[in-house]
Each structure stands twice: as structure tokens, then as C-alpha cells.
Design a protein around this motif. Structure first.
Motif, PDB file in Angstrom:
ATOM      1  N   ALA A  49      39.390 -48.558  26.046  1.00 56.56           N
ATOM      2  CA  ALA A  49      38.893 -47.945  24.930  1.00 56.56           C
ATOM      3  C   ALA A  49      39.809 -46.485  24.835  1.00 56.56           C
ATOM      4  CB  ALA A  49      37.614 -47.586  25.138  1.00 56.56           C
ATOM      5  N   LYS A  50      40.055 -45.885  26.053  1.00 58.28           N
ATOM      6  CA  LYS A  50      40.566 -44.711  25.815  1.00 58.28           C
ATOM      7  C   LYS A  50      42.128 -44.735  25.895  1.00 58.28           C
ATOM      8  CE  LYS A  50      40.105 -40.942  28.278  1.00 58.28           C
ATOM      9  NZ  LYS A  50      39.502 -39.735  28.188  1.00 58.28           N
ATOM     10  N   GLY A  51      42.719 -45.707  26.263  1.00 55.81           N
ATOM     11  CA  GLY A  51      44.215 -45.898  26.589  1.00 55.81           C
ATOM     12  C   GLY A  51      44.502 -45.164  27.727  1.00 55.81           C
ATOM     13  N   PRO A 143      34.693 -40.905  31.638  1.00 60.35           N
ATOM     14  CA  PRO A 143      35.461 -39.930  31.416  1.00 60.35           C
ATOM     15  C   PRO A 143      35.167 -39.233  30.003  1.00 60.35           C
ATOM     16  CG  PRO A 143      36.510 -41.985  30.658  1.00 60.35           C
ATOM     17  CD  PRO A 143      34.992 -42.341  31.176  1.00 60.35           C
ATOM     18  N   SER A 144      35.758 -38.046  29.771  1.00 63.52           N
ATOM     19  CA  SER A 144      35.350 -37.585  28.489  1.00 63.52           C
ATOM     20  C   SER A 144      35.883 -38.723  27.168  1.00 63.52           C
ATOM     21  CB  SER A 144      36.376 -36.419  28.042  1.00 63.52           C
ATOM     22  OG  SER A 144      37.629 -36.699  28.378  1.00 63.52           O
ATOM     23  N   ALA A 145      35.017 -38.814  26.114  1.00 59.14           N
ATOM     24  CA  ALA A 145      35.186 -39.779  25.131  1.00 59.14           C
ATOM     25  C   ALA A 145      36.124 -39.665  24.218  1.00 59.14           C
ATOM     26  CB  ALA A 145      33.732 -39.990  24.677  1.00 59.14           C
ATOM     27  N   ASN A 146      37.375 -39.305  24.637  1.00 61.35           N
ATOM     28  CA  ASN A 146      38.402 -39.092  23.530  1.00 61.35           C
ATOM     29  C   ASN A 146      39.759 -40.178  24.044  1.00 61.35           C
ATOM     30  OD1 ASN A 146      38.385 -36.968  25.760  1.00 61.35           O
ATOM     31  ND2 ASN A 146      40.607 -37.511  25.513  1.00 61.35           N
ATOM     32  N   ARG A 147      40.501 -40.326  22.976  1.00 64.12           N
ATOM     33  CA  ARG A 147      41.539 -41.340  23.509  1.00 64.12           C
ATOM     34  C   ARG A 147      42.620 -40.221  24.561  1.00 64.12           C
ATOM     35  NH1 ARG A 147      43.441 -45.264  18.811  1.00 64.12           N
ATOM     36  NH2 ARG A 147      41.569 -45.173  17.721  1.00 64.12           N
ATOM     37  N   ILE A 151      42.188 -34.359  22.266  1.00 64.97           N
ATOM     38  CA  ILE A 151      41.035 -33.154  22.565  1.00 64.97           C
ATOM     39  C   ILE A 151      39.869 -33.789  22.917  1.00 64.97           C
ATOM     40  CG2 ILE A 151      39.981 -31.082  21.453  1.00 64.97           C
ATOM     41  CD1 ILE A 151      42.586 -31.130  19.761  1.00 64.97           C
ATOM     42  N   SER A 152      39.263 -33.024  24.008  1.00 64.36           N
ATOM     43  CA  SER A 152      37.785 -33.660  24.353  1.00 64.36           C
ATOM     44  C   SER A 152      36.668 -33.662  23.135  1.00 64.36           C
ATOM     45  CB  SER A 152      37.296 -33.107  25.663  1.00 64.36           C
ATOM     46  OG  SER A 152      37.959 -33.141  26.538  1.00 64.36           O
ATOM     47  N   PRO A 153      35.769 -34.416  23.186  1.00 65.08           N
ATOM     48  CA  PRO A 153      34.684 -34.383  22.043  1.00 65.08           C
ATOM     49  C   PRO A 153      33.458 -33.594  22.566  1.00 65.08           C
ATOM     50  CG  PRO A 153      34.629 -36.466  23.105  1.00 65.08           C
ATOM     51  CD  PRO A 153      35.645 -35.761  24.041  1.00 65.08           C
ATOM     52  N   GLY A 235      49.691 -30.482  29.204  1.00 65.17           N
ATOM     53  CA  GLY A 235      49.788 -31.089  28.220  1.00 65.17           C
ATOM     54  C   GLY A 235      48.521 -31.990  27.795  1.00 65.17           C
ATOM     55  N   HIS A 236      47.566 -32.008  28.766  1.00 61.45           N
ATOM     56  CA  HIS A 236      46.268 -32.476  28.435  1.00 61.45           C
ATOM     57  C   HIS A 236      45.489 -31.940  27.504  1.00 61.45           C
ATOM     58  CE1 HIS A 236      44.832 -36.163  29.865  1.00 61.45           C
ATOM     59  NE2 HIS A 236      43.458 -35.829  29.698  1.00 61.45           N
ATOM     60  N   TYR A 237      44.614 -32.114  26.582  1.00 68.73           N
ATOM     61  CA  TYR A 237      44.088 -31.179  25.741  1.00 68.73           C
ATOM     62  C   TYR A 237      44.738 -30.709  24.608  1.00 68.73           C
ATOM     63  CZ  TYR A 237      41.314 -31.032  30.306  1.00 68.73           C
ATOM     64  OH  TYR A 237      40.817 -31.473  31.417  1.00 68.73           O
TER      65      TYR A 237
HETATM   66 MG    MG Z   1      39.154 -36.168  29.674  1.00 67.24          MG
END
Ligand code: MG
Ligand code: TXA
Length: 345
Positions: A49-51, A143-147, A151-153, A235-237
């Protein structure tokens, strides 16, 4: 925010988890994408789901410190002390895993990340799910519910926009428990090497960890970045548009140089002369208080990303330990928008 989810909704969420489905779960930090950590197929569905690359570990969320013992053998005294002080709350501990923490959850490592969230909806789901399974030690891998790399939701709407609900989207059930009260991800403390080390700064500050442990905790340096902790990858977020961090004093000249109509800004209210501010594609006022800044950060980055602006300028917030986690996320957002790093996620 309601103190707990309505009973009927909680029942539905429990049913989804039992059937191996995915529930977007409000926590006090950010929304998580939760699956039963005992079900390998459900955990695999989180990665799809997140890739997200499959070797990256997930945090297992538990109802309390007693449940943590089912997931970690040999919890050091220092980690127990941090649990006593900061759980339930925005603190993740990386500990030696038990046999229950399967490879799909840990990314094949011999450690597991454990967190006991304080949000009443997260607590209600953990306890409701534990009751349904007849096991108070159940874990929700989330994990955080973002691809991956996005950006984290911090709201249900963010999750709807990013992952969506089935059948059109990727999540079986999105619980809407209101905006996340803290707004940035948990502090991660790693005990894998014996001595405590902060892998990711968060709302619980290093000096609070120091005070609890009675010794200074080590801070992981930037050079220690590794794919084992994707939240630490530069490069995350990152928003999708180039983002530049600069001192507030440099902002007016930079806006003039780039042309205000192309620019979105996150800065204190007085950082730009009114006439210049009026011409911007979007101006968001940066809160002066570190907690308020963190709470609104990801929503602000999403709004800037969705605006007509082609480039984003963010005034560097004040220094000081209260701002450390905010600086960390802003630096990653800026790094992630560099062309050379744009495909790091
Ligand atoms: Mg995360
Ligand atoms: O606040 C939070 O921590 C949120 C909410 C949903 O709990 N979760 C979150 O999850 O931010 P995620 O997967 O987006 O980031 C968790 C970080 C990742 O960087 C992951 O690599 C790291 O924790 N992590 C998890 N288990 C680990 C382990 N065994 N060793 C090292 N890092 C680990």
C-alpha cells in the motif's frame, strides 16, 4: 476529537484487522497504517500500500509495557525506565526482537521497534483488538500512513488524499480521530548496540531522555544514515516541489530574485514587507512556538505543495532543543527536493 471511536466503528476496525486488512489509525504523532503484526500477509499488504521497500522495518504498536515484553526479549533497564517515563507517548524503542516479531515486521533484523501510543483511538483499537483475539499482547505494525517518501499524514483527509479508502484506494478503513496533536513522528531511541542512541528526534527531546537515563544519550550523526531507518534517509518527508530553507533576513531578496508569483512561503508574519507578501502564490504564517510549528508543519507543507507555487521558501526556525525535531524534518524536506536526491525515495 472524540475521546474514543464509536463502538460500531471500533468493531469494524477490529474486524478489518482480524481479516488481515489495513486500518489508518490516528495517533498523537501522525496517522499510522496498521496491520496485525502476527499476520505476515497483512504486514506484506502494508508495504504494498505504501510502495515501501520490503527490507525496511515497521514499528510495532502495543497497548502497554507488559505487551512490549511479548515482542522483545532482554529489555535493558534503561529502556524499561524510558517506558515508565514516556509511555504511552511519542517514543519508539529499538530493542532485541522476540520470536514473535517476524522478519516481515523487522526487515529481517534482530531488533524490533516498539511504541505504545497515547492517542485514545489508538489505545482503544489496541485494547479492542487484544480483547477480540483474547491476547492483550497483540501488536499493530504501523508505519506512517503515506506513500513511501511522501509527507506524513496528520489528518484523516491527508490519508484519504494520499492512499485513499478501498475500493478506489488502498486502505480498508480510515479512522478519523481528528488532527494529530503533536504532528511529527515519534522520537526513536535505539538500544541495539547496548548504549542508547537517538535515531530520529521527535517531541520527546534528547535532554528529557538524558534526564531519565542519568547519562547523555548519543545522537546518531547524519553520516550514519542507512536504509534500515528510512525515516532517516535524506530526502524523506519531502514535498514534490523544490524547497529551500533560508534565514528570514534573506527572504525578501530571494523572493524578489525568483519572482513572487512563483513562490510559496512559510515564514513568520513579519518576515516579508506586505506589498511583497501580497504577490506570493501562497504565504503561510509560521507559528512562533515550537509545538504549534510542529503540529502544523506537515499540513503546511501539503498546502504549499498543492498551491500554484513552483518553488517553496521556508524561513529557518529559531535554534534550541525545542526546535530540533522541526529542523530535522525541514532539512530532510529541503534535501529531498534537491534534483540529485529527488529519486532517493
Ligand atoms: Mg514514515
Ligand atoms: O510516530 C511514529 O513513529 C509513527 C506513528 C504511526 O507511530 N510511525 C512512523 O513509522 O513514523 P515509519 O515507519 O514511517 O517510521 C518508523 C521509523 C522508520 O525510519 C524505521 O526504519 C524505524 O522507525 N525503525 C523501525 N524499526 C526499526 C528497527 N528495528 N531498527 C531501526 N529502525 C527501525
Amino acid at each position: 476529537m472524540a475521546a474514543a471511536p464509536p463502538a460500531e466503528l471500533l468493531d469494524r476496525a477490529v474486524g478489518v484487522l482480524r481479516a488481515g486488512g489495513l486500518v489508518a489509525l490516528p495517533t498523537e504523532t501522525v496517522y499510522g497504517l496498521a496491520a496485525d503484526a502476527d499476520q505476515a500477509a497483512a504486514v506484506a499488504a502494508v508495504f504494498r500500500a505504501k510502495g515501501r521497500p520490503a527490507h525496511h522495518p515497521l514499528i510495532v504498536h502495543v497497548a502497554d509495557a507488559a505487551a512490549a515484553r511479548a515482542w522483545s526479549t532482554a529489555i535493558p533497564d534503561a529502556a524499561l525506565e524510558l517506558m515508565r517515563r514516556f509511555w504511552p507517548g511519542p517514543l519508539t524503542l529499538v530493542l532485541p526482537r522476540s520470536a514473535r516479531a517476524a522478519d516481515g515486521v523487522t526487515g529481517g533484523q534482530d531488533t524490533v521497534g516498539l511504541r505504545c501510543p497515547a492517542h485514545p483511538w489508538a489505545q482503544a483499537l489496541l485494547r479492542g483488538y487484544g480483547a477480540a483475539r483474547g491476547d492483550p499482547h497483540v501488536g499493530l505494525a504501523a508505519p506512517s500512513a503515506n506513500r513511501y517518501g511522501a509527507i506524513s499524514p496528520t489528518s484523516a483527509n491527508h490519508v484519504r488524499a494520499d492512499l485513499g479508502e478501498k475500493p478506489a484506494g488502498r486502505v480498508d478503513l480510515i479512522l478519523d480521530g481528528g488532527s494529530s496533536p503533536l504532528g511529527i513522528e515519534s522520537t526513536i531511541v535505539d538500544f541495539a548496540t547496548g548504549r542508547a542512541r537517538i535515531l530520529r528526534p521527535g517531541s520527546i527531546r534528547a535532554e528529557q531522555i538524558d534526564a531519565a537515563l542519568g547519562v547523555p544519550v548519543r545522537r546518531a550523526g547524519a553520516s550514519e544514515d542507512s536504509p534500515r531507518t528510512p525515516g532517516r534517509v535524506r530526502g524523506h518527508y519531502a514535498p514534490g516541489k523544490p524547497l529551500e530553507l533560508l534565514d528570514a533576513a534573506q527572504l525578501p531578496a530571494r523572493v524578489v530574485a525568483l519572482g513572487p508569483a512563483r513562490i510559496g512561503v512559510l515564514a513568520p508574519a513579519d518576515a516579508l514587507p506586505g506589498a511583497l507578501a501580497a504577490d506570493l502564490a501562497l504565504q503561510l504564517v509560521a507559528p512562533a512556538d515550537a509545538e504549534a510549528y510542529a503540529r502544523s508543519l506537515y499540513d503546511n507543507l501539503r498546502r504549499l505543495d498543492a498551491s500554484a507555487a513552483q518553488r517553496l521558501l521556508v524561513a529557518r526556525p529559531p535554534q534550541g532543543s525545542r526546535w530540533e525535531a522541526v529542523h530535522d524534518r525541514l532539512q530532510r524536506a529541503a534535501a529531498g527536493s534537491d534534483d540529485a536526491l529527488a529519486d532517493a525515495d
